[in-house]
Design an enzyme around this catalytic site. Structure first.
Site, PDB file in Angstrom:
ATOM      1  N   LEU A  44       0.854  -1.181   0.000  1.00  0.00           N
ATOM      2  CA  LEU A  44       0.000   0.000   0.000  1.00  0.00           C
ATOM      3  C   LEU A  44       0.890   1.231   0.000  1.00  0.00           C
ATOM      4  O   LEU A  44       2.085   1.143   0.277  1.00  0.00           O
ATOM      5  CB  LEU A  44      -0.889   0.011   1.242  1.00  0.00           C
ATOM      6  CG  LEU A  44      -1.884  -1.147   1.368  1.00  0.00           C
ATOM      7  CD1 LEU A  44      -2.492  -1.160   2.763  1.00  0.00           C
ATOM      8  CD2 LEU A  44      -2.964  -1.042   0.303  1.00  0.00           C
ATOM      9  N   ALA A  45       0.302   2.379  -0.293  1.00  0.00           N
ATOM     10  CA  ALA A  45       1.108   3.597  -0.307  1.00  0.00           C
ATOM     11  C   ALA A  45       1.841   3.781   1.018  1.00  0.00           C
ATOM     12  O   ALA A  45       3.011   4.170   1.050  1.00  0.00           O
ATOM     13  CB  ALA A  45       0.234   4.818  -0.603  1.00  0.00           C
ATOM     14  N   GLU A  46       1.152   3.521   2.144  1.00  0.00           N
ATOM     15  CA  GLU A  46       1.789   3.615   3.448  1.00  0.00           C
ATOM     16  C   GLU A  46       1.262   2.573   4.408  1.00  0.00           C
ATOM     17  O   GLU A  46       0.079   2.208   4.364  1.00  0.00           O
ATOM     18  CB  GLU A  46       1.580   4.996   4.094  1.00  0.00           C
ATOM     19  CG  GLU A  46       2.739   5.946   3.952  1.00  0.00           C
ATOM     20  CD  GLU A  46       2.707   6.718   2.658  1.00  0.00           C
ATOM     21  OE1 GLU A  46       3.737   7.263   2.264  1.00  0.00           O
ATOM     22  OE2 GLU A  46       1.623   6.766   2.036  1.00  0.00           O
ATOM     23  N   THR A  47       2.182   2.114   5.257  1.00  0.00           N
ATOM     24  CA  THR A  47       1.826   1.345   6.446  1.00  0.00           C
ATOM     25  C   THR A  47       2.285   2.145   7.649  1.00  0.00           C
ATOM     26  O   THR A  47       3.440   2.568   7.715  1.00  0.00           O
ATOM     27  CB  THR A  47       2.503  -0.035   6.443  1.00  0.00           C
ATOM     28  OG1 THR A  47       2.019  -0.800   5.324  1.00  0.00           O
ATOM     29  CG2 THR A  47       2.209  -0.794   7.728  1.00  0.00           C
ATOM     30  N   HIS A  73      -2.754  10.601   5.044  1.00  0.00           N
ATOM     31  CA  HIS A  73      -3.856   9.631   5.011  1.00  0.00           C
ATOM     32  C   HIS A  73      -3.629   8.492   5.996  1.00  0.00           C
ATOM     33  O   HIS A  73      -4.584   7.992   6.607  1.00  0.00           O
ATOM     34  CB  HIS A  73      -4.086   9.119   3.577  1.00  0.00           C
ATOM     35  CG  HIS A  73      -3.235   7.968   3.175  1.00  0.00           C
ATOM     36  ND1 HIS A  73      -1.946   8.109   2.720  1.00  0.00           N
ATOM     37  CD2 HIS A  73      -3.493   6.637   3.167  1.00  0.00           C
ATOM     38  CE1 HIS A  73      -1.447   6.928   2.427  1.00  0.00           C
ATOM     39  NE2 HIS A  73      -2.362   6.018   2.686  1.00  0.00           N
TER      40      HIS A  73
END
Length: 263
Positions: A44-47, A73
């Site tokens: 994902l874009a960020e964890t 986000h």
């Protein structure tokens, strides 16, 4: 050994919209290499990873490629999970971070407000290859600016929709990401955000980019309260406020999954 994992869609009130982020509560930090591997596995874009502190929570964010200095986000998603799944019942959450200072998230009904640092962009030279990589032919932006990311201002919303980026070419630009923005048809401004160098081809909704967008558009439009769309395929909606050296952005979030990671 297992750790909990949650996933939430941020800056949306509908599943499969906004920007998905994984959230991992920890009792102590895992090795950086392990957290980076988890982020790469999640893809994902960020964890986001966090631990409880006497003042609130210490928060960190990883893209599939690297640890990032600021992420909106995934902060919103973390606050949403704390409020809805983990029993946080105070009116605000204080997150301490290494590079972005203290970030505060408050809840009003089903909407969350992020209090982030304002990062006004400043004039910059256009880097070689950037315009060609955006797929708009020879069309040049009205302005080229930069803060952490390059910041290109176009004439209208259709220009932003028409961008078909060459992600391989964009990854060669010396920056974490590239923000493109223009006045909106039904909102104050629209944007998109690309960060292939960080392992994120196009980020669906980008809080950190709005740390640049909010002061820029507030100054240009002469108003401190702004409504914005990020025009990715998943689309995001933000209600923004410029408050001097702080940028406030509000949005919704919905939980997608919860489970365990084996490590």
């Amino acid at each position: 050994m297992t750790i909990p994992i949650y996933q939430a869609d941020a800056f949306t009130n509908q599943l499969y919209g906004g920007n998905p982020a994984a959230v991992c509560p920890l009792t102590e930090w895992l090795p950086n290499e392990t957290m980076q591997k988890i982020a790469a596995e999640n893809n994902l874009a960020e964890t986001a990873f966090f631990i409880k502190t006497p003042e609130g929570y210490h928060l960190r964010w990883f893209t599939p490629e690297l640890e990032i200095d600021l992420c909106g986000h995934a902060t919103l998603a973390t606050a949403h999970i704390l409020f809805t799944e983990l029993g946080h019942n105070e009116p605000a959450i204080h997150f301490t971070t290494e590079k972005a200072g203290t970030l505060i998230v408050t809840r009003n009904g089903d909407r969350y407000t992020l209090d982030f640092p304002s990062r006004p962009p400043y004039p910059a030279e256009l880097p070689e290859g950037l315009i060609g990589a955006l797929g708009l032919g020879d069309k040049l932006p009205k302005q080229v600016l930069r803060s952490r990311d390059y910041f290109l201002v176009y004439e209208d919303e259709q220009d932003i929709l028409n961008i078909v980026p060459d992600h391989s070419a964009l990854s060669k630009v010396d920056a974490i990401g590239i923000i493109v923005t223009a006045p909106g048809k039904t909102v104050d401004f629209v944007s998109r955000f690309f960060a292939p160098a960080a392992g994120v081809a196009e980020d669906p909704v980008t809080g950190s980019a709005h740390c640049n967008l909010i002061p820029y558009w507030a100054d240009l439009l002469g108003k401190n309260e702004l409504h914005a769309y990020q025009l990715s395929a998943r689309k995001g909606e933000l209600w923004c406020e410029h408050k001097g050296d702080r940028a406030l952005m509000s949005g919704n979030a919905v939980t997608y999954l919860k489970g365990e990671i084996y490590i």
